[in-house]
Design an enzyme around this catalytic site. Sequence first.
Site, short mmCIF file in Angstrom:
data_model
loop_
_atom_site.label_atom_id
_atom_site.label_comp_id
_atom_site.label_asym_id
_atom_site.label_seq_id
_atom_site.Cartn_x
_atom_site.Cartn_y
_atom_site.Cartn_z
N SER A 53 -133.93 27.47 -5.91
CA SER A 53 -133.66 28.44 -6.70
C SER A 53 -135.16 29.28 -7.12
CB SER A 53 -133.23 28.33 -8.07
OG SER A 53 -131.75 27.58 -7.83
N HIS B 294 -131.23 30.63 0.08
CA HIS B 294 -131.06 30.68 -1.25
C HIS B 294 -129.35 31.12 -1.43
CE1 HIS B 294 -131.29 31.79 -5.64
NE2 HIS B 294 -130.93 30.38 -5.66
N GLU C 233 -130.31 35.01 -0.07
CA GLU C 233 -131.66 35.40 0.03
C GLU C 233 -132.40 34.45 0.87
OE1 GLU C 233 -133.72 36.68 -4.34
OE2 GLU C 233 -132.86 34.59 -4.26
N ASN D 51 -133.65 34.99 -9.46
CA ASN D 51 -133.70 34.49 -10.55
C ASN D 51 -134.86 35.01 -11.30
OD1 ASN D 51 -131.52 32.39 -10.54
ND2 ASN D 51 -132.59 31.40 -8.75
N1 CAA Z 1 -115.62 27.65 -5.65
C1 CAA Z 1 -115.01 28.26 -4.98
N2 CAA Z 1 -114.10 29.37 -5.49
C2 CAA Z 1 -114.17 29.83 -6.62
C3 CAA Z 1 -114.88 29.14 -7.52
C4 CAA Z 1 -115.66 27.92 -7.07
N3 CAA Z 1 -116.34 26.96 -7.78
N4 CAA Z 1 -114.64 29.49 -8.79
C5 CAA Z 1 -113.81 30.39 -8.61
N5 CAA Z 1 -113.59 30.67 -7.44
C6 CAA Z 1 -112.74 31.72 -6.73
C7 CAA Z 1 -111.41 31.42 -7.09
O1 CAA Z 1 -110.49 30.85 -6.54
C8 CAA Z 1 -110.90 32.95 -7.05
O2 CAA Z 1 -110.62 33.27 -5.90
P1 CAA Z 1 -109.11 34.14 -5.62
O3 CAA Z 1 -108.72 35.29 -6.66
O4 CAA Z 1 -109.05 34.62 -4.28
O5 CAA Z 1 -108.09 33.22 -5.68
C9 CAA Z 1 -112.01 34.01 -7.39
O6 CAA Z 1 -113.08 33.10 -7.18
C10 CAA Z 1 -111.88 34.49 -8.73
O7 CAA Z 1 -111.84 33.20 -9.62
P2 CAA Z 1 -111.12 33.70 -10.96
O8 CAA Z 1 -110.24 34.40 -10.99
O9 CAA Z 1 -110.83 32.17 -11.27
O10 CAA Z 1 -112.39 33.69 -12.07
P3 CAA Z 1 -113.10 34.99 -12.02
O11 CAA Z 1 -112.50 36.29 -11.80
O12 CAA Z 1 -113.88 35.04 -13.37
O13 CAA Z 1 -114.31 34.72 -10.99
C11 CAA Z 1 -116.46 34.12 -10.63
C12 CAA Z 1 -114.95 33.59 -10.72
C13 CAA Z 1 -116.47 34.54 -9.27
C14 CAA Z 1 -117.27 32.51 -10.66
C15 CAA Z 1 -116.97 35.05 -11.54
O14 CAA Z 1 -116.71 34.77 -12.85
C16 CAA Z 1 -118.45 35.39 -11.33
O15 CAA Z 1 -118.58 36.12 -10.37
N6 CAA Z 1 -119.18 34.79 -12.26
C17 CAA Z 1 -120.81 35.06 -12.02
C18 CAA Z 1 -121.41 34.21 -10.76
C19 CAA Z 1 -122.66 34.18 -10.60
O16 CAA Z 1 -123.50 35.34 -11.34
N7 CAA Z 1 -123.13 33.54 -9.78
C20 CAA Z 1 -124.76 33.50 -9.50
C21 CAA Z 1 -125.27 32.29 -10.11
S1 CAA Z 1 -127.05 32.45 -10.19
C22 CAA Z 1 -127.43 31.58 -8.93
O17 CAA Z 1 -126.22 31.07 -8.16
C23 CAA Z 1 -128.68 31.28 -8.16
C24 CAA Z 1 -129.34 30.18 -8.74
O18 CAA Z 1 -130.29 29.90 -7.91
C25 CAA Z 1 -129.31 29.59 -10.12
P1 NAD Z 2 -126.40 19.14 -8.62
O1 NAD Z 2 -127.20 18.45 -9.88
O2 NAD Z 2 -124.98 19.54 -8.87
O3 NAD Z 2 -126.68 18.30 -7.50
C1 NAD Z 2 -127.82 17.64 -7.17
C2 NAD Z 2 -127.30 16.66 -5.90
O4 NAD Z 2 -128.65 16.09 -5.06
C3 NAD Z 2 -126.80 15.36 -6.49
O5 NAD Z 2 -125.42 14.90 -5.98
C4 NAD Z 2 -127.76 14.26 -6.41
O6 NAD Z 2 -127.43 13.05 -6.21
C5 NAD Z 2 -128.40 14.78 -4.99
N1 NAD Z 2 -129.81 14.29 -4.64
C6 NAD Z 2 -131.07 14.26 -5.46
N2 NAD Z 2 -131.81 13.60 -5.13
C7 NAD Z 2 -131.37 13.63 -3.62
C8 NAD Z 2 -132.10 12.97 -2.23
N3 NAD Z 2 -133.29 12.52 -2.56
N4 NAD Z 2 -131.41 12.98 -1.37
C9 NAD Z 2 -130.27 13.46 -1.29
N5 NAD Z 2 -129.41 13.86 -2.30
C10 NAD Z 2 -130.01 13.91 -3.51
O7 NAD Z 2 -127.48 20.48 -8.39
P2 NAD Z 2 -127.18 21.96 -7.68
O8 NAD Z 2 -126.65 22.89 -8.90
O9 NAD Z 2 -126.15 21.65 -6.61
O10 NAD Z 2 -128.44 22.63 -7.26
C11 NAD Z 2 -129.06 22.01 -6.04
C12 NAD Z 2 -130.34 22.94 -5.62
O11 NAD Z 2 -129.60 24.08 -5.43
C13 NAD Z 2 -131.25 23.18 -6.66
O12 NAD Z 2 -132.45 23.18 -5.78
C14 NAD Z 2 -131.22 24.30 -7.43
O13 NAD Z 2 -131.92 25.07 -8.06
C15 NAD Z 2 -130.33 25.20 -6.32
N6 NAD Z 2 -129.27 25.99 -6.79
C16 NAD Z 2 -128.64 25.85 -7.84
C17 NAD Z 2 -127.65 27.03 -8.31
C18 NAD Z 2 -126.86 26.83 -9.36
O14 NAD Z 2 -126.09 27.61 -9.75
N7 NAD Z 2 -126.62 25.32 -9.69
C19 NAD Z 2 -127.64 28.00 -7.41
C20 NAD Z 2 -128.47 28.19 -6.36
C21 NAD Z 2 -129.33 27.20 -5.94
#
Ligand code: CAA
Ligand code: NAD
Length: 283
Positions: A119, A140, A152, A190
């Site tokens: 991330s 990503h 990304e 991020n």
């Molecule tokens: N896996 C697969 N599909 C999923 C799901 C999951 N975990 N969660 C929801 N869905 C699907 C549902 O099946 C549904 O599909 P259909 O309408 O076709 O049946 C659709 O997504 C919409 O779901 P819901 O109607 O239940 O709920 P919602 O309208 O609130 O949508 C959401 C859910 C798409 C997650 C929406 O809330 C959303 O866009 N949230 C923000 C997500 C976001 O910002 N993601 C980026 C996070 S940051 C990141 O990823 C980077 C990082 O490195 C941390």
């Molecule tokens: P998570 O905690 O759900 O899963 C991590 C998994 O990795 C666990 O099942 C763990 O058992 C496994 N693991 C740990 N060490 C390992 C190893 N040496 N070999 C094999 N498996 C191992 O974490 P996550 O949310 O899926 O995040 C995973 C990566 O994706 C991180 O780098 C995170 O920053 C990135 N990411 C996360 C998100 C998010 O929304 N959570 C979005 C984009 C990217």
Amino acid sequence: MAINKVMVIGAGQMGAGIAQVCAQSGYEVILNDVSEEALEKGTKGIEKQLARSVAKERITENEKKETLSRLSTSTQLEDAGSCDMVIEAVVENMDVKTKVFGDLDTIAPAHAILASNTSSLPITEIAAATNRPDQVIGMHFMNPVPVMKLVEIIRGLQTSEETYKVVEDMAVQLSKTPVEVKDFPGFVSNRILMPMINEAIFAVYEGVASPEDIDTVMKLGTNHPMGPLTLADFIGLDTCLYIMEVLHDGFGDSKYRPCPLLRKYVKAGWLGKKSGRGFYQYQ
Ligand code: CAA
Ligand code: NAD
């Protein structure tokens, strides 16, 4: 270079989603994790998602079966020896990731591309753990992977043009929209998203409003699909903290200081949805 077989390392919420979209797009996929339990949970989740798609008539029962037949699981990193591409999605920790990449470098075929779903961590540093930095890249995905359209793609200092092109083509093959990003802490997504989440946590910490009200303000006031605290719970508070630390260390700027309340929750094991408690309670 043709990509036929992919290993996804880490069967958590990201790895399972990546494995699902790869298998649905026709790739042979090995989902790898150190934990059998994580592999079982990951594959159950994929089966559930596919069954839902069948029920919604988006795919046929036969397509579901074919997708699952392309998916296998493994706890042995050595199985990467038969793969053209590896996508790593283990915890957001540089030591863990460089260990995985160092091991992969000795196991994966010479032509294989090694991608990280990190991330925020520097791709250049992850690549330096290998003897093939030209074949290491950031890929990503966003959470939830089957739904979110963005990937990304991050070039490390030495990532080759060929590696970039293969990964860009693969993202399109997965029906995603690739965006090229330079190797800076937190990339684009991020660097912008996490400080907003961290600020929302500061607002809770300082008693500005309740978590529910902060989320309502952002949902109804700025049209976010989820409030920032719900989103933080959904991403994982440990992952949010790791990313803030990478931004803080990487830029050396106090504006990225992780909120003490975020640290406290992670220390308590309140990691969000995946642990049953974060800013909200689950189950
Ligand atoms: N896996 C697969 N599909 C999923 C799901 C999951 N975990 N969660 C929801 N869905 C699907 C549902 O099946 C549904 O599909 P259909 O309408 O076709 O049946 C659709 O997504 C919409 O779901 P819901 O109607 O239940 O709920 P919602 O309208 O609130 O949508 C959401 C859910 C798409 C997650 C929406 O809330 C959303 O866009 N949230 C923000 C997500 C976001 O910002 N993601 C980026 C996070 S940051 C990141 O990823 C980077 C990082 O490195 C941390
Ligand atoms: P998570 O905690 O759900 O899963 C991590 C998994 O990795 C666990 O099942 C763990 O058992 C496994 N693991 C740990 N060490 C390992 C190893 N040496 N070999 C094999 N498996 C191992 O974490 P996550 O949310 O899926 O995040 C995973 C990566 O994706 C991180 O780098 C995170 O920053 C990135 N990411 C996360 C998100 C998010 O929304 N959570 C979005 C984009 C990217």
